[in-house]
Enzyme design. Sequence first.
Site, PDB file in Angstrom:
ATOM      1  N   GLN A  74       0.836  -1.195   0.000  1.00  0.00           N
ATOM      2  CA  GLN A  74       0.000   0.000   0.000  1.00  0.00           C
ATOM      3  C   GLN A  74       0.877   1.253   0.000  1.00  0.00           C
ATOM      4  OE1 GLN A  74      -3.582   0.187  -0.022  1.00  0.00           O
ATOM      5  NE2 GLN A  74      -3.002   2.273  -0.544  1.00  0.00           N
ATOM      6  N   ASP A 126      -7.398   6.090   7.633  1.00  0.00           N
ATOM      7  CA  ASP A 126      -7.748   4.682   7.394  1.00  0.00           C
ATOM      8  C   ASP A 126      -8.855   4.309   8.388  1.00  0.00           C
ATOM      9  OD1 ASP A 126      -7.719   2.040   6.487  1.00  0.00           O
ATOM     10  OD2 ASP A 126      -5.983   1.457   7.694  1.00  0.00           O
ATOM     11  N   ARG A 153      -2.254   0.987  -7.092  1.00  0.00           N
ATOM     12  CA  ARG A 153      -1.915  -0.332  -6.547  1.00  0.00           C
ATOM     13  C   ARG A 153      -1.455  -1.250  -7.690  1.00  0.00           C
ATOM     14  NH1 ARG A 153      -3.683  -2.209  -1.665  1.00  0.00           N
ATOM     15  NH2 ARG A 153      -2.095  -3.768  -2.123  1.00  0.00           N
TER      16      ARG A 153
HETATM   17  N1   CP Z   1      -6.192  -1.148   0.297  1.00  0.00           N
HETATM   18  C1   CP Z   1      -6.296  -2.486   0.247  1.00  0.00           C
HETATM   19  O1   CP Z   1      -5.370  -3.220   0.583  1.00  0.00           O
HETATM   20  O2   CP Z   1      -7.489  -2.941  -0.203  1.00  0.00           O
HETATM   21  P1   CP Z   1      -7.983  -4.459  -0.140  1.00  0.00           P
HETATM   22  O3   CP Z   1      -8.158  -4.802   1.310  1.00  0.00           O
HETATM   23  O4   CP Z   1      -9.288  -4.462  -0.887  1.00  0.00           O
HETATM   24  O5   CP Z   1      -6.949  -5.328  -0.785  1.00  0.00           O
HETATM   25  N1  NVA Z   2      -6.092  -1.146   8.266  1.00  0.00           N
HETATM   26  C1  NVA Z   2      -6.962  -1.824   7.351  1.00  0.00           C
HETATM   27  C2  NVA Z   2      -6.444  -1.731   5.955  1.00  0.00           C
HETATM   28  C3  NVA Z   2      -7.275  -2.387   4.903  1.00  0.00           C
HETATM   29  C4  NVA Z   2      -6.687  -2.333   3.532  1.00  0.00           C
HETATM   30  C5  NVA Z   2      -7.115  -3.273   7.773  1.00  0.00           C
HETATM   31  O1  NVA Z   2      -6.108  -3.879   8.170  1.00  0.00           O
HETATM   32  O2  NVA Z   2      -8.224  -3.792   7.725  1.00  0.00           O
END
Ligand code: CP
Ligand code: NVA
Length: 329
Positions: free
Chosen positions: A137, A229, A297
């Site tokens: 990410q 996030d 991504r």
């Molecule tokens: N941002 C991200 O990792 O999305 P996903 O959880 O959908 O892979």
């Molecule tokens: N912090 C979040 C990120 C998802 C892409 C998780 O771990 O669920």
Amino acid sequence: MTRATAHHFLSLTNVNGAEIGEILRRSAQLKAEWAAGRRDPLLAGKTLAMIFQKPSLRTRVSFDVAMLQLGGHALALAPAEVQLGERESPADVARVLSRYVDAIVARVYAHADVVDLARHATVPVINGLSDLEHPCQAIADFLTIQEAKGRLRGIRIGYVGDGNNVAHSLLLAASKLGSSITLASPPGYECQPAVVAEARAAAEQTGSQIALTTDPRLAAQGVDVLYTDVWASMGQEHEREVRRQVFAPYQLNAELVALAAPDVIVMHCLPAHRGEEIADSVIEGPHSAVFDQAENRLHAQKGLLAYLFGVSGGPGIGGMSIGGMSIGR
Ligand code: CP
Ligand code: NVA
């Protein structure tokens, strides 16, 4: 990155700024080449196995499409198929998959599982998200910042919310690339001290400024990038109600955007919970870069795979400047 870890991508703790810069340069180059119609099958004959212990849209699809566009093949293994650590140990899964495929992506709960996979695999293992980090990410995030702002060194980032996996990788990458970052989290939800210490050590070399605060307004003040996030990550669903209350003052909303630089970009790794960590008007507003970030991504996975496999194709087009020094073409 030492040789022992060189062919894995588990964490940004053992990767330096030059290596991240090289992955970014390849990502930008492959993005430009694809846009220009170049279709070099750099990974022809290569197969990637993807182990998912948690749901995924972006990570799964972007790695799958990246492999396809580079001439290789990816196969996604759902949690019920592998049952990592239940049906079979990470050590056995790693050794078996290493006999079939050329690289492994793993999305796990415990970071120790991805470390265990890497320890026993003879092919590269990539962390597709663990409870500690989300390094893929961060590559896409800094590709997006580079494109939007034209540089990384000296860029000011404000992160508002949970000191989680995404925050850890963002912090580490920022410190190694010379971007400054202020993280605002509620007491008890800050980034882990070991990660902060690693970032501070890197920042001493790059001139990056790192600040931790509990005040979201301090994190937003004058920044070029505002990032948030989810309040409850995957695996923390049972804490969701408590977290909703604790994090309520930490919503990335219009009030915070107004404190930032006039051309601030708003970032979120997605999936987002509108009305919780980010206001609908902000994620849908003119500063939002979230879908460029999501697109990146794909390009970042390509750059990472090309880097790990040591392939680069012909003369590149595009390129980018990292830390004020042009390393692209
Ligand atoms: N941002 C991200 O990792 O999305 P996903 O959880 O959908 O892979
Ligand atoms: N912090 C979040 C990120 C998802 C892409 C998780 O771990 O669920």
